[in-house]
Enzyme design. Structure first.
Site, PDB file in Angstrom:
ATOM      1  N   SER A 130      -9.471 -18.874  25.738  1.00 38.30           N
ATOM      2  CA  SER A 130      -9.973 -17.568  25.305  1.00 38.30           C
ATOM      3  C   SER A 130     -11.237 -17.201  26.064  1.00 38.30           C
ATOM      4  CB  SER A 130     -10.271 -17.653  23.815  1.00 38.30           C
ATOM      5  OG  SER A 130     -11.060 -16.584  23.411  1.00 38.30           O
ATOM      6  N   TYR A 155     -14.118 -22.264  15.953  1.00 36.54           N
ATOM      7  CA  TYR A 155     -12.927 -21.858  16.720  1.00 36.54           C
ATOM      8  C   TYR A 155     -13.238 -21.871  18.219  1.00 36.54           C
ATOM      9  CZ  TYR A 155     -10.075 -18.569  19.324  1.00 36.54           C
ATOM     10  OH  TYR A 155      -9.339 -17.975  20.318  1.00 36.54           O
ATOM     11  N   LYS A 159     -11.864 -24.369  21.551  1.00 34.27           N
ATOM     12  CA  LYS A 159     -11.314 -23.965  22.859  1.00 34.27           C
ATOM     13  C   LYS A 159     -12.095 -24.639  23.987  1.00 34.27           C
ATOM     14  CE  LYS A 159      -7.914 -21.497  21.467  1.00 34.27           C
ATOM     15  NZ  LYS A 159      -6.544 -22.011  21.645  1.00 34.27           N
TER      16      LYS A 159
HETATM   17  C1  UD1 Z   1     -12.415 -12.604  18.901  1.00 31.97           C
HETATM   18  C2  UD1 Z   1     -12.718 -13.596  19.983  1.00 31.97           C
HETATM   19  C3  UD1 Z   1     -11.466 -13.998  20.717  1.00 31.97           C
HETATM   20  C4  UD1 Z   1     -10.476 -14.527  19.740  1.00 31.97           C
HETATM   21  C5  UD1 Z   1     -10.183 -13.460  18.718  1.00 31.97           C
HETATM   22  C6  UD1 Z   1      -9.223 -14.050  17.714  1.00 31.97           C
HETATM   23  C7  UD1 Z   1     -14.869 -13.412  21.053  1.00 31.97           C
HETATM   24  C8  UD1 Z   1     -15.663 -12.715  22.114  1.00 31.97           C
HETATM   25  N1  UD1 Z   1     -13.615 -13.018  20.955  1.00 31.97           N
HETATM   26  O1  UD1 Z   1     -12.097 -11.405  19.520  1.00 31.97           O
HETATM   27  O2  UD1 Z   1     -11.750 -14.997  21.641  1.00 31.97           O
HETATM   28  O3  UD1 Z   1      -9.305 -14.900  20.414  1.00 31.97           O
HETATM   29  O4  UD1 Z   1     -11.387 -13.066  18.067  1.00 31.97           O
HETATM   30  O5  UD1 Z   1      -9.176 -13.347  16.546  1.00 31.97           O
HETATM   31  O6  UD1 Z   1     -15.320 -14.284  20.350  1.00 31.97           O
HETATM   32  N2  UD1 Z   1     -14.160  -4.435  15.247  1.00 31.97           N
HETATM   33  C9  UD1 Z   1     -14.593  -3.420  14.399  1.00 31.97           C
HETATM   34  N3  UD1 Z   1     -14.029  -3.319  13.178  1.00 31.97           N
HETATM   35  C10 UD1 Z   1     -13.049  -4.166  12.734  1.00 31.97           C
HETATM   36  C11 UD1 Z   1     -12.609  -5.193  13.616  1.00 31.97           C
HETATM   37  C12 UD1 Z   1     -13.192  -5.295  14.846  1.00 31.97           C
HETATM   38  O7  UD1 Z   1     -15.468  -2.637  14.760  1.00 31.97           O
HETATM   39  O8  UD1 Z   1     -12.593  -4.022  11.588  1.00 31.97           O
HETATM   40  C13 UD1 Z   1     -14.758  -4.555  16.568  1.00 31.97           C
HETATM   41  C14 UD1 Z   1     -15.477  -5.878  16.801  1.00 31.97           C
HETATM   42  O9  UD1 Z   1     -16.803  -5.784  16.399  1.00 31.97           O
HETATM   43  C15 UD1 Z   1     -15.319  -6.032  18.304  1.00 31.97           C
HETATM   44  C16 UD1 Z   1     -13.997  -5.332  18.628  1.00 31.97           C
HETATM   45  O10 UD1 Z   1     -13.717  -4.515  17.501  1.00 31.97           O
HETATM   46  O11 UD1 Z   1     -16.335  -5.339  18.952  1.00 31.97           O
HETATM   47  C17 UD1 Z   1     -12.867  -6.305  18.817  1.00 31.97           C
HETATM   48  O12 UD1 Z   1     -12.838  -7.194  17.713  1.00 31.97           O
HETATM   49  P1  UD1 Z   1     -11.622  -8.186  17.445  1.00 31.97           P
HETATM   50  O13 UD1 Z   1     -10.341  -7.454  17.568  1.00 31.97           O
HETATM   51  O14 UD1 Z   1     -11.919  -8.879  16.173  1.00 31.97           O
HETATM   52  O15 UD1 Z   1     -11.685  -9.177  18.658  1.00 31.97           O
HETATM   53  P2  UD1 Z   1     -12.893 -10.073  19.225  1.00 31.97           P
HETATM   54  O16 UD1 Z   1     -13.926 -10.292  18.208  1.00 31.97           O
HETATM   55  O17 UD1 Z   1     -13.305  -9.481  20.516  1.00 31.97           O
END
Ligand code: UD1
Length: 340
Positions: A130, A155, A159
């Site tokens: 990841s 987690y 990795k």
């Molecule tokens: C994270 C991990 C990734 C992992 C994945 C598994 C990091 C950088 N990334 O992805 O390695 O494989 O989780 O689940 O650690 N967001 C909102 N509202 C929400 C959900 C998300 O604003 O309800 C935003 C988050 O703040 C983020 C973006 O959307 O900025 C993407 O979030 P998400 O889809 O959870 O993925 P990551 O956190 O990037």
């Protein structure tokens, strides 16, 4: 041996990326054997795969931590030529609550798999890692040489540890070839809508949450912070269509097969090379739907990095692969899947 005869063991093959990869392997002429314990997936995923490939799928239900079980799989399927190891826990928040489960499951299963692969002289392995290993990078886009940062969660740490185990094991073994794939943010679903992401309970990830909000399952999406140092203040990620990601696994197997010598280890970023903010994803979805999405701005989520996106030149050059589907196509496919 032709591709037609090659048989690939796919651990976690009923999972989100695993199921899409099984489909792409079939399309490329490989046979597959799925190992899954359905701890974070459902059996009906196999019906979805069958509906696409129009063939039965071979499943062994069990845990990759169970050496006896895994040995039995290799005994029953002596012509396995390679393994794609997806099976792992992946929820960042849950890993903070249950660190031992994460260390046991993610690290234990890799170690057991390596022991059994080496006992059965199977030497090609594709491992799911990841972009979380980069933490908040000092320079963007990140290349495979970018320094790893201290993991923000158990987690993420699993990795990193698995990556180190693989590197050490390859050094010690004349018989193992590994490609280590660092995924950015996989989204979307198969265009047939037979398979897609199946979040159990409340989704943690952005796109499933958007889909459930649009379909009325959730009342509203909370954007986690709009005060980041980015053009619109929301976090930036590299969202890659899961079908593009699945195809990269097939290319990665070809690459392993072409490598001269018997021992090998290499790392690849798999993303689109483009960063999009949370607000850009929401706006893109609203444009597709021609409807407003109910969202609100909330506080930052702890552990989130501000921005990360990939340099994907290495996979482009060595795999002859690049992501072809757009953010919009991924959102359309995710929505089709949500409706189905
Ligand atoms: C994270 C991990 C990734 C992992 C994945 C598994 C990091 C950088 N990334 O992805 O390695 O494989 O989780 O689940 O650690 N967001 C909102 N509202 C929400 C959900 C998300 O604003 O309800 C935003 C988050 O703040 C983020 C973006 O959307 O900025 C993407 O979030 P998400 O889809 O959870 O993925 P990551 O956190 O990037």
């Amino acid at each position: 041996m032709t591709t037609k005869q090659k048989k690939i063991l796919v651990t976690g093959g009923a999972g989100y990326i695993g199921s899409h990869t099984v489909v792409e392997l079939y399309h490329s002429g490989f046979q597959t054997v799925i190992v899954d314990n359905f701890s974070n997936s459902e059996k009906r995923v196999l019906d979805g795969i069958k509906a696409i490939i129009k063939q039965p799928v071979t499943l062994y239900e069990g845990n990759c931590n169970d050496e006896t079980f895994l040995k039995n799989v290799f005994q029953q399927e002596p012509d396995i030529t390679g393994v794609i190891h997806f099976a792992a826990y992946k929820a960042v928040g849950e890993s903070v609550q249950k660190p031992l489960d994460y260390y046991q499951n993610n690290i234990g299963s890799l170690m057991t798999l390596l022991k059994v692969m080496s006992a059965f002289h199977v030497s090609n392995l594709v491992f799911s890692s990841s972009c979380t290993v980069y933490g908040q990078p000092d320079q963007l886009p990140v290349t495979e040489q970018s320094p790893k940062k201290m993991a923000e969660s158990p987690y993420g740490n699993t990795k990193q540890i698995c990556e180190e185990i693989l590197e050490d094991f390859v050094k010690s073994q004349a018989q193992l070839k590994v490609t280590l794939l660092r995924y950015f943010n996989p989204i979307g679903a198969h265009p047939s809508a037979h398979i897609g992401e199946l979040p159990i309970g409340v989704p943690n990830n952005l796109v499933p949450f958007i889909m459930q909000t649009a379909s009325g399952i959730r009342e509203k999406l909370t954007v986690f912070g709009d005060d980041y140092n980015t053009p619109d203040g929301t976090c930036i990620r590299d969202y890659i269509h899961v079908v593009d990601l699945a195809k990269a696994h097939v290319k990665s197997l070809y690459y392993l097969e072409q490598r001269e010598g018997s021992s090998f280890f290499d790392i690849f970023n798999l993303g689109t090379g483009q960063g999009n903010s949370v607000m850009e994803v929401i706006k893109a979805f609203e444009q597709i739907q021609k409807e407003h999405l109910n969202y609100t701005i909330g506080p930052r989520r702890s552990g989130d990095v501000e921005q990360v996106y990939a340099n994907v030149d290495k996979a482009g050059t060595l795999f002859n692969w690049k992501a072809e589907l757009s953010l919009e196509e991924a959102l359309i496919d995710a929505w089709r899947w949500q409706k189905a």
